[in-house]
Write an enzyme that holds these catalytic residues in place. Structure first.
Site, PDB file in Angstrom:
ATOM      1  N   CYS A   1       5.960   3.495  -7.944  1.00 24.66           N
ATOM      2  CA  CYS A   1       5.539   3.243  -9.325  1.00 24.66           C
ATOM      3  C   CYS A   1       5.162   4.564 -10.000  1.00 24.66           C
ATOM      4  O   CYS A   1       4.373   5.323  -9.478  1.00 24.66           O
ATOM      5  CB  CYS A   1       4.340   2.299  -9.317  1.00 24.66           C
ATOM      6  SG  CYS A   1       3.583   2.052 -10.917  1.00 24.66           S
TER       7      CYS A   1
ATOM      8  N   GLU B   1      11.142  -4.384  -5.965  1.00 24.99           N
ATOM      9  CA  GLU B   1       9.786  -4.695  -5.491  1.00 24.99           C
ATOM     10  C   GLU B   1       8.858  -3.545  -5.818  1.00 24.99           C
ATOM     11  O   GLU B   1       9.263  -2.381  -5.810  1.00 24.99           O
ATOM     12  CB  GLU B   1       9.855  -4.911  -3.974  1.00 24.99           C
ATOM     13  CG  GLU B   1       8.538  -5.195  -3.305  1.00 24.99           C
ATOM     14  CD  GLU B   1       8.010  -4.034  -2.475  1.00 24.99           C
ATOM     15  OE1 GLU B   1       6.856  -4.139  -2.009  1.00 24.99           O
ATOM     16  OE2 GLU B   1       8.706  -3.011  -2.291  1.00 24.99           O
TER      17      GLU B   1
ATOM     18  N   ARG C   1      -1.035  -9.451   0.884  1.00 24.99           N
ATOM     19  CA  ARG C   1      -0.303  -8.322   0.309  1.00 24.99           C
ATOM     20  C   ARG C   1       0.446  -8.833  -0.910  1.00 24.99           C
ATOM     21  O   ARG C   1       1.403  -9.603  -0.789  1.00 24.99           O
ATOM     22  CB  ARG C   1       0.674  -7.775   1.350  1.00 24.99           C
ATOM     23  CG  ARG C   1       1.372  -6.483   0.971  1.00 24.99           C
ATOM     24  CD  ARG C   1       2.270  -6.030   2.110  1.00 24.99           C
ATOM     25  NE  ARG C   1       2.862  -4.742   1.889  1.00 24.99           N
ATOM     26  CZ  ARG C   1       2.299  -3.565   2.205  1.00 24.99           C
ATOM     27  NH1 ARG C   1       1.124  -3.537   2.773  1.00 24.99           N
ATOM     28  NH2 ARG C   1       2.925  -2.433   1.973  1.00 24.99           N
TER      29      ARG C   1
ATOM     30  N   ARG D   1       2.732  -8.426  -4.233  1.00 27.60           N
ATOM     31  CA  ARG D   1       3.777  -7.549  -4.728  1.00 27.60           C
ATOM     32  C   ARG D   1       4.471  -8.145  -5.955  1.00 27.60           C
ATOM     33  O   ARG D   1       4.652  -9.351  -6.038  1.00 27.60           O
ATOM     34  CB  ARG D   1       4.845  -7.332  -3.633  1.00 27.60           C
ATOM     35  CG  ARG D   1       4.355  -6.433  -2.481  1.00 27.60           C
ATOM     36  CD  ARG D   1       4.077  -5.053  -3.006  1.00 27.60           C
ATOM     37  NE  ARG D   1       3.716  -4.043  -2.026  1.00 27.60           N
ATOM     38  CZ  ARG D   1       2.473  -3.701  -1.696  1.00 27.60           C
ATOM     39  NH1 ARG D   1       1.443  -4.321  -2.206  1.00 27.60           N
ATOM     40  NH2 ARG D   1       2.242  -2.720  -0.843  1.00 27.60           N
TER      41      ARG D   1
HETATM   42  C1  LIG Z   1       7.379   1.730  -1.193  1.00 25.17           C
HETATM   43  S1  LIG Z   1       8.427   2.613  -0.140  1.00 25.17           S
HETATM   44  C2  LIG Z   1       9.704   1.439   0.161  1.00 25.17           C
HETATM   45  C3  LIG Z   1       9.674   0.910   1.562  1.00 25.17           C
HETATM   46  C4  LIG Z   1      10.783  -0.055   1.952  1.00 25.17           C
HETATM   47  N1  LIG Z   1      10.924  -1.154   1.023  1.00 25.17           N
HETATM   48  C5  LIG Z   1      10.542  -0.583   3.366  1.00 25.17           C
HETATM   49  O1  LIG Z   1      10.626  -1.788   3.604  1.00 25.17           O
HETATM   50  O2  LIG Z   1      10.220   0.223   4.250  1.00 25.17           O
HETATM   51  C6  LIG Z   1       9.184   3.769  -1.220  1.00 25.17           C
HETATM   52  C7  LIG Z   1      10.159   4.697  -0.523  1.00 25.17           C
HETATM   53  O3  LIG Z   1      10.755   5.539  -1.510  1.00 25.17           O
HETATM   54  C8  LIG Z   1      11.097   6.749  -0.871  1.00 25.17           C
HETATM   55  N2  LIG Z   1      11.385   7.776  -1.900  1.00 25.17           N
HETATM   56  C9  LIG Z   1      10.510   8.406  -2.726  1.00 25.17           C
HETATM   57  N3  LIG Z   1      11.160   9.269  -3.521  1.00 25.17           N
HETATM   58  C10 LIG Z   1      12.484   9.175  -3.215  1.00 25.17           C
HETATM   59  C11 LIG Z   1      13.663   9.819  -3.698  1.00 25.17           C
HETATM   60  N4  LIG Z   1      13.594  10.753  -4.660  1.00 25.17           N
HETATM   61  N5  LIG Z   1      14.862   9.482  -3.159  1.00 25.17           N
HETATM   62  C12 LIG Z   1      14.926   8.548  -2.182  1.00 25.17           C
HETATM   63  N6  LIG Z   1      13.844   7.917  -1.669  1.00 25.17           N
HETATM   64  C13 LIG Z   1      12.636   8.218  -2.180  1.00 25.17           C
HETATM   65  C14 LIG Z   1       9.884   7.040   0.005  1.00 25.17           C
HETATM   66  O4  LIG Z   1      10.199   7.941   1.058  1.00 25.17           O
HETATM   67  C15 LIG Z   1       9.508   5.633   0.498  1.00 25.17           C
HETATM   68  O5  LIG Z   1      10.027   5.374   1.783  1.00 25.17           O
END
Ligand SMILES: C[S@@+](CC[C@H](N)C(=O)[O-])C[C@H]1O[C@@H](n2cnc3c(N)ncnc32)[C@H](O)[C@@H]1O
Length: 324
Positions: free
Chosen positions: A79, A117, A161, A163
């Protein structure tokens, strides 16, 4: 059997992918993940160990047109605030944010449907303007969009949790979010019988907890909030990637093991945990609850299959046609 192609953006350790694989299997569909991306190397390691393919890296460096065609897009994106100058312009306002990269992929690739999500706080973020821009942007791309806040506790997991789930479909469909599925799994089925001594809290921490609180439950997870108040429930409060070490304690005396944290997020025991404890805690804390998104995906699949003219018989949900 027919197959559905999907992509897994901000995939982390693959919560969406586990859910999609399970939902497809139950409906005699072959799930085919044609692209995944996450910037975090440790997440990429876990993902590769479990699914056999290594996610691409930074989404901001990937040309959207190079992403393979797909039917469904999944994304649990971080976010971030949007700069809102004057009136909200939707797509243009999102530039520079990670959401923009999702929107741009949707614009270029036009999947049949998407499921996004985010944390519950997105609803009130920037006085609700952030979510408003997100929804407007997705609608402007030609999608029918619905969103709601769902709680993992209502979908069989002993974890509170909440979401925001955003679902979009190219055609007008009578999709509705899944009804709660209670009861949640008892902690007895989550907690390991024997755990290493390294998970025990120090005598000092235990004493401080027991001075403040007495649990009403035989098995409980104790939670210490920011102001130091301690409470306990027959379920866990939300796992957090960056929480302090003793934020959650089983029966007030030990920390959760990585396997317990993955179970609290709905990952099956066949999911391999190949990282160290601190990475596992971060990965579990960032993941999407599998059962929650599986319930959403199971309700969405018949509509996607129908719009692709797939000849399928669905067990659980009957398709309804829009009134218009
Ligand atoms: C809230 S987590 C999502 C987790 C996923 N839904 C799961 O079940 O494990 C957000 C993810 O976005 C990734 N992220 C952040 N910036 C990014 C970018 N510029 N490119 C790709 N992934 C990115 C982070 O490493 C993190 O794993």
């Amino acid at each position: 059997m027919e197959e559905l192609k999907f992509i897994d953006l901000f995939c982390g350790i693959g919560g969406f992918r586990v859910a999609m694989d399970q939902a497809c299997r139950e409906n005699n569909i072959i799930p085919n993940c044609v692209f995944s991306s996450d910037i975090d190397r440790s997440c990429q390691d876990s993902y590769e160990a479990n699914f056999g393919d290594r996610p691409h890296g930074d989404i901001t460096e990937i040309d959207a047109t190079s992403i393979p065609d797909h039917d469904i897009l999944y994304g649990g994106f971080p976010c971030q605030p949007f700069s809102i100058i004057g009136q909200m312009k939707g797509f243009e306002d999102t530039r520079g944010t990670l959401f923009f990269y999702i929107a741009n992929i949707i614009k270029q690739k036009k999947p049949k449907a998407f499921v996004l999500e985010n944390v519950k706080q997105l609803v009130g973020h920037n006085e609700g303007k952030t979510l408003k821009v997100i929804i407007k942007t997705l609608k402007d791309l030609g999608y029918h969009v619905q969103y709601t806040v769902l709680n993992a506790l209502d979908y069989g997991l002993p974890q509170k949790r909440e979401r925001v789930i955003i679902v979009g479909h190219r055609e007008p469909i009578l999709f509705s979010f899944p009804s709660p599925i209670r009861p949640f799994k008892p902690l007895e089925l989550i907690l390991e019988k024997k755990v290493d001594r390294k998970y025990l809290a120090s005598d000092y921490i235990k004493q401080k907890r027991f001075e403040k609180h007495k649990s009403a439950y035989k098995l409980s997870i104790w939670h210490e909030n920011k102001s130091g108040n301690v409470c306990s429930y027959p379920y866990s409060c939300a796992l957090r990637a960056g929480a302090s070490y003793n934020y959650l304690l089983v029966n007030g005396e030990r920390r959760l093991t990585p396997r317990e944290m993955f179970r609290l997020q709905g990952f099956p025991d066949s999911y391999k945990i190949i990282v160290n404890d601190s990475q596992a805690r971060k990965q579990a804390g960032n993941a999407v609850p599998v059962n929650l998104v599986k319930a959403v995906i199971s309700k969405l699949l018949p509509y996607v299959a129908k719009s692709l003219d797939m000849k399928l018989v669905f067990n659980e949900y009957e398709l309804e046609s829009p009134a218009t």
